[in-house]
Structures are given as C-alpha cells and as structure tokens.
Design a protein around this motif. Structure first.
Motif, short mmCIF file in Angstrom:
data_model
loop_
_atom_site.label_atom_id
_atom_site.label_comp_id
_atom_site.label_asym_id
_atom_site.label_seq_id
_atom_site.Cartn_x
_atom_site.Cartn_y
_atom_site.Cartn_z
N ASN A 464 -11.82 1.09 12.20
CA ASN A 464 -10.52 1.10 11.59
C ASN A 464 -9.50 1.25 12.64
O ASN A 464 -8.51 0.71 12.63
CB ASN A 464 -10.54 1.84 10.15
CG ASN A 464 -10.83 1.02 9.06
OD1 ASN A 464 -10.41 -0.15 8.85
ND2 ASN A 464 -11.68 1.48 8.26
N ASN A 468 -6.57 -1.01 14.19
CA ASN A 468 -5.18 -0.76 13.85
C ASN A 468 -4.52 -0.89 15.54
O ASN A 468 -3.35 -1.38 15.58
CB ASN A 468 -4.95 0.48 13.31
CG ASN A 468 -5.06 0.36 11.83
OD1 ASN A 468 -5.40 -0.58 11.24
ND2 ASN A 468 -5.03 1.41 11.08
N LYS A 531 1.11 -5.80 7.81
CA LYS A 531 0.60 -7.19 8.44
C LYS A 531 0.71 -8.47 7.51
O LYS A 531 0.91 -8.10 6.28
CB LYS A 531 -0.95 -6.86 8.82
CG LYS A 531 -1.05 -5.61 10.08
CD LYS A 531 -2.37 -5.33 9.97
CE LYS A 531 -2.16 -4.19 11.10
NZ LYS A 531 -3.62 -3.29 11.12
N GLY A 540 -7.27 0.55 5.30
CA GLY A 540 -7.98 1.05 6.59
C GLY A 540 -7.49 2.54 6.64
O GLY A 540 -8.61 3.50 6.62
MG LIG Z 1 -6.08 -1.07 9.36
#
Ligand SMILES: [Mg+2]
Ligand SMILES: Nc1ncnc2c1ncn2[C@@H]1O[C@H](COP(=O)(O)OP(=O)(O)OP(=O)(O)O)[C@@H](O)[C@H]1O
Length: 715
Positions: A464, A468, A531, A540
């Motif tokens: 995760n 990111n 996002k 996440g």
């Molecule tokens: Mg993430």
C-alpha cells in the motif's frame, strides 16, 4: 595678684635668694610660712643642715621634686611638683605621703621604707591609678627615689624625682595599635592578592605611559618574552578580546576626569587555549600635589563564573517568552494529535459495524454463487458471468477486510517475521507494481531484529505504501524501502506515541508530490482519497494505520509539498527466532460422514453454509442461536464439529457454547466464522491458542480445508 608680691622678704627661702627663681617662688614662701612643728621635720628654725640643704636643692630644681621626710614621709615639694599635683596642692604640703596619695598608699609605704634603709628605687613608665578630676585615671610616670642623709649620716628622708609620661605612653600605645592594624590590613591584602580570584596586580605609569605588573599579571598577558619589565598599552591589547580594547582604554581615560580617579571595567582575556575568560580590572589614580596624575595602580580579578551565570540568567529571561510559546504550541499539537486519535477511533467503530453487515451480505452472495457454479457446470455461458460476479464478491471481501483492519478488528495471525527476509522476498513483486520511470531501492541494516506480526498484513501494508508513493510521483522518481533497528529512549519525546523501548522501523520514502497539511490531517480516514474516482478507495493508509496500531506499533509520517513523503512503521522488537516455514500442501477437503452443527443467526448465511457442507459430504445439523445449538448437541451426541458464528443473539455466547461442545462428553472440534470479531475469542487482537477462525466471506475451498483440518486436528 601673684603670691610673690605678698611674700614677705624675711620669709624668702633661703634668706639670700641670689638669682635662683625657685628660692623666691611660691613654694619657697609656703615652706617658710608653714608650721612644721607638728611634723616629722620639726620647727623650721631647728632644721638640721642636711635638711636645709636638701630643701634648698629641691626648691632650686626646675623638675618636679618632692621629699618624703621621716618614717611618715612628710611631703615637702617644689613649684614644678605643685603643678604636677594639680588639685591636691597646697593640701599635700606637710602631709604624710600615705594620706596625701591615699589611692597608692601601699606603693609609697614601700618607697619610704626601702629608701630609709639606704637603697634607691627607679621606675620608668610606671603605671599608677590616681584620682584626678573626681575619678580614677591611669597615669604613667618615670619615678626615681634616693635616700637623703641627716647630719649624722643616717637616711632620714627620700628625694623623689617625678616625671609624668602619660602623654608619651598613650602616643606610643596609639602608634602600636596603628602599626598592628596596618600589619593586619597588609596581611589581609596579601592573602586576598594571593587567592585564585586575583589574576594579578599592575601599575600604569601616567608619565611614561607604560604598564608594570606582578608575576601573575605577566603570565596572564604572556609578557614573559622580550626581557622587558614595562609595556605599552598596545602590548596588553593583544591579549584582550578585540571588542573590549576600546572599552578598557576609555575606562582608563575616563578615570582621569572622575573626582575619585576610579577605573573599573569588565573585560575578556584570551587564555592560552584560545578561549576568553571574563575579568574585572579596577584601580584608582594617584595625583601629585599639583593635581597631575602620577600612576594608576590596579588589580585584575577573575569574574568568569559569575559572568557566565549572569549571562545565563539573562538569556533565560530573554527566551522565556519564546519557551512559553513553544510549550503552548507543543500542547496544542498534542491536543490536535489526541483529537485525531479520537476521531479515528470513532470512525473505526462505525466502519467496523458496516463491514460486519457488509460481510454477511457478501457471504450469502458468495455461498449461493458457488452452489450455482456447481449446479451449472455444463453452462459455459453462465460460468463466465458467474466468474465476473464472484470476482466482484472477492473485491468486496477485500474492501471489508481493509475496513476491519482500520477498525483494528481483523483477526491477526502473528508469527515471528524476519524483516530482512520479508523485504527481499517482496522486492521483485513490488518492482512489478512500478513503472520503469520509478526506481525502487531497498536498504536493510545489518542485524535487524525480528518482529512478531501478521506477515501477510505487513506485506499488504508495505505494498500500500509503495503504491501511494508511486501515485505521488508524476514523472519518474525514487522510492526507498528501508529497514533499521530503532532504540527509542522516550518515544513520546520524539513525537511518537510509543513507550521507550526497542523497535524495528520499516520506512517507505519517496521524492514525490508530498502532502499539504489539509491532506496530512485526513490521510488515515477511511475513504479519504485525493485520487480520481475509481483510482483510490482511500482505505490504504487506514488499513496500514489500523494494522500497525493493532500490532502495538505506530505510524510516523513526514511529508513536505514538492519534496516528498516518508512513512515509517515502528513495530516492537521480538526476541524469538523465525520458525521454519511450514512445507508441503495443506490437506484438502472432504472425507465426509462426520456430523457438523452449524450455528448462525442470519437465515440466508445459515442456508448457504449448510448447502456447501452438504455438498462436501458432511451430515449437517443447524441452529439459529447458541441456546438451540446447546439443545441440538444434547440430543445428537455424535456431533463431530461445531461451526458457529462469533456474534449471535441469545443468552449463551459463542465462546461459551464452544467450550461446552469441545469438552466431554461431546468432544467436538470448533470452527468460528466471522466477518467481525470481538474480544470473546481474542486477546489483545490475537486469536486464542487452538481457536480456528474462518473469515467471512469464505470460499468453498477455504471452508472445505478449514473444516477438514479442524476435524483432523481433533484426532
Ligand atoms: Mg493508497
Ligand atoms: N506517499 C504519498 N505522497 C503523497 N500523498 C500521499 C502519499 N500517501 C498517501 N497520500 C495521500 O493520502 C491519501 C490517502 O491515502 P490512502 O492510501 O489512504 O488512500 P488512496 O491511496 O487514495 O486510496 P487506496 O490506497 O485505497 O487505493 C491519498 O489519496 C493521497 O492524497
């Protein structure tokens, strides 16, 4: 009126006075007039030659003389003595000495007795206490006594010469006291000058404009070289702090115009090692009679410690405001952190509840889906569609798992993990998740400690973080995954919510876009994402946060817009060694014939489960809560396995039911099923030893494998 003028010429003494003052003086007259018949001397016209001669001698003398005649010491004296006797004159004339000077009677008795035996006596600065002016007074005298012979030659009187020396003695005493005081002051000064505080003494000659100084002064200013014993100001300036030179010059100049001629200035002197020490230079000008300055003697005193303490105090006061502001900021930050934690806690509770219900829904869909798949094996057109649906269920399951992870309610299966090995195992896999424009570097410190964590959850968390970072890097960049040991003396002090101790730190750092404060404040919130729609769920970091907290660790995020982000995970160190990984394939599915009791309150989930177990060839009994399950157990003693939901309505709790079922006489194996696991089978977020848990939603395969394993383990 003078006595001389009233004196009759026939009473002058002696009858012919020549030019001798004493023979015509006051005492000469008084003696002539006195009636001596009742005294030791007898009537004056019968005096012996010797007595007459002695009295004439006495009267003629300018020094104080007194004669003590006979054993009583009858007093007869001259003018000078009359002056000495002050208030007692003329009372003393013709009186026995013991009566005339009663306060020193014993002293005079001895004098008379001694001299009448022919001896002489002499005293210098003899101290006597006399009554003068109505009170006792200390006086000092030089006294000389000698016998006076009668015509027949035997001693008949005592001639005394009396000099009062009180003035001289007192002056000597004053001088001695002054000398003593001077000596003492001198000694004290010497002591003071030899103490460590005094760095040296010096003299500035105002005429030659040069310094001289004692040994210490020479040493302090390193003046030994050159063979001189006086130095100009510039020579000393070399040993002063550049900022102080002008101030010292100014103070010496200024002293000239002061009334008391005082010079006093604080200065810094360079020590041989190069650093400066504070000293106080002080002195006072001496002027000649014309008022011209001659010399300025002075002393140099060490004030370094005092000065440093003063400076410190000053700084402390000056920075007080700053420090108060810092403390307030720190407090505000701490409160903010606390609010964040509370907020996440609240969201966690909500998320956990939603995830639980969501899981149950998925379980129904999933179970039925698999049954339909079995029933429609000959319909390839349907199989394809069913596959799509089951993919969606899997995705939904993952989502629910992440939500539970954030809520810190996912069951963890911790084991000893070697982080070095974990990172090297993951490396290739992570690389595949990244485009070529991003370079992934891993750095694992030598001798990193082991962890006790759920391995797959940790892998998930790292993935995760790397994703990111990938998303934060727009056009190529770097990601660094590093593992180090971290010994925290006081975790709270470094801003981490951890007690002091040994930790392992896994950090993912990127040189991507970084986060503004508004994003950083919300990054752990579930479903918070910056996002684009469909690109991120915002779960996440939530999952990472939940998992790390549940594993007694903490997440530390450092980020700066335009520079990058570093997310560090801290886990407590584990002292155990990693167990060898279990080899071989796990036994698969159904042997059949055994009896399984399914306990589930949701009728759809229950039905789907029963169906699947039946498909696997088990005999299935079912109950909708623990109470009816207990009744079922009692009537069907051959139940081999209890398959129960963790959370159910009813008076008996699932773990109590499990205890009864696994104990004699039943001895059944137990498998829990849950999408939302509460404390009853957990301790500190971990499963109790020997408890088998099947996470909802589960697949047909997972159910088959878990049931089989539990039954086999029972044997
Ligand atoms: Mg993430
Ligand atoms: N390394 C990073 N650099 C910059 N911003 C980051 C970084 N990591 C997280 N963020 C910010 O924090 C937000 C939340 O992150 P999180 O991982 O929880 O969700 P997501 O990545 O948006 O979605 P998901 O991880 O569920 O796919 C991100 O949308 C992003 O704005």
């Amino acid at each position: 009126m003078s006595l001389l003028s009233v004196m009759k010429p026939e009473t002058a003494w002696p009858e012919q006075s020549f030019d001798c003052d004493g023979w015509r003086g006051e005492m000469a007259a008084r003696i002539a007039d006195f009636d001596w018949s009742g005294t030791a001397l007898g009537p004056i016209d019968q005096w012996s030659k010797s007595l007459r001669a002695a009295v004439q001698l006495l009267l003629a003398s300018p020094v104080p003389l007194v004669m003590l005649w006979g054993r009583p010491g009858t007093m007869i004296y001259n003018d000078a003595y009359a002056g000495f006797a002050e208030g007692r004159h003329p009372f003393l004339l013709g009186k026995p000495v013991e009566e005339g000077w009663s306060e020193i009677a014993a002293f005079n008795r001895n004098v008379v007795d001694t001299c009448l035996s022919g001896a002489t006596l002499s005293y210098s600065d003899k101290r006597l206490t006399l009554h003068r002016n109505g009170q006792p007074e200390d006086v000092w005298m030089d006294l000389h006594y000698s016998p006076v012979a009668e015509d027949d030659g035997h001693p008949a009187g005592v001639l005394s010469i009396v000099f009062e020396t009180t003035g001289k003695v007192l002056a000597e005493q004053r001088r001695d006291a002054a000398e003593r005081a001077f000596r003492e002051a001198n000694e004290r000064l010497k002591l003071a000058l030899s103490s460590g505080i005094v760095l040296g003494t010096w003299v500035w000659d105002a005429v030659t404009e040069r310094f001289s100084g004692d040994e210490r002064f020479v040493k302090v200013f390193a003046l030994q070289t050159g063979g001189e014993d006086t130095w100009p100001f510039d020579r000393l300036a070399g040993g002063l702090h550049p900022e102080d030179i002008e101030r010292v010059r100014e103070s010496m100049r200024g002293a000239l115009s002061r009334e008391d001629g005082r010079h006093e200035v604080e200065l810094r002197i360079r020590a041989p090692e190069g650093q400066y020490r504070w000293a106080l230079s002080s002195g006072r000008y001496e002027f000649d009679n014309a008022g011209k300055p001659v010399r300025l003697p002075g002393v140099l005193v060490d004030i370094h410690e005092r000065k440093i303490a003063e400076d410190k105090l000053l700084r402390l006061t000056q920075t007080l405001e700053e420090r108060v502001a810092e403390a307030v900021t720190a407090r505000v930050e701490a409160e903010e952190r606390f609010r964040q934690v509370q907020k996440l806690e609240a969201i966690g509770n909500l998320t956990g509840g939603v995830a639980h219900d969501f899981n149950n829904v998925l379980q129904i869909i999933s179970a039925n889906l698999q049954l339909i798949e079995l029933a429609t094996r000959d319909r390839p057109d349907l199989t394809r569609r069913l596959h799509v649906v089951s993919e969606a269920v899997t995705r939904g399951g993952k989502l629910a798992a992440q939500m539970l992870a954030f809520a810190r309610r996912q069951p963890l299966n911790p084991a000893v993990v070697n982080p070095a090995k974990l990172v090297s195992d993951m490396c290739e896999f992570l690389q595949r998740a990244l485009p070529e424009s991003i370079k992934l570097t891993t750095s694992v410190a030598d001798g990193v400690w082991n962890l006790f964590v759920d391995r797959s959850q940790l892998e998930n968390a790292l993935l995760n973080l790397v994703i990111n970072s990938r998303d934060a890097i727009r056009e190529g960049g770097n990601i660094l995954l590093e593992v180090t040991n971290a010994e925290l003396a006081d975790g709270h002090a470094s801003g981490l919510a951890l007690p002091a101790g040994e930790y392992v730190r896994l950090a993912v750092t990127d040189d991507g876009a970084g986060m503004p404060d508004s994003v950083k404040a919300r990054m752990f919130e579930p479903f918070y994402s910056t996002k684009a729609e469909g690109q991120g769920t915002g779960l996440g970091l939530s999952m990472v946060f939940g998992f790390v907290s549940q594993s007694s660790g903490c997440v530390d995020v450092k980020t700066q817009v335009g520079v990058g982000t570093s997310v560090a995970l801290y886990f407590p160190r584990c002292l155990q060694a990693e167990a060898a990984s279990p080899g071989g394939v796990r036994p698969r599915a159904s042997r059949g014939g055994e009896v399984v009791l399914v306990v589930e309150d949701d009728p759809d989930v229950r039905l789907a489960t029963i169906d699947m177990l039946a498909q696997l060839g088990y005999k299935v009994l079912s109950a909708q809560d623990a109470d009816s399950a207990l009744a079922a157990l009692q009537t069907n003693r051959d139940v081999d396995l209890l398959f129960t939901d963790v959370v159910m309505p009813g008076t008996i709790r699932a773990n109590e039911l499990a205890k009864i079922a696994s104990a004699p006489p039943y001895g059944a194996a137990v498998v829990f099923a849950s999408g939302y696991t509460r404390d009853i089978i957990f301790h500190e977020g971990r499963l109790d030893e020997g408890v088998v848990l099947l996470k909802k939603p589960f697949t047909f395969d997972e159910l088959a494998r878990t049931i089989r394993q539990a039954l086999d383990a029972r044997r």
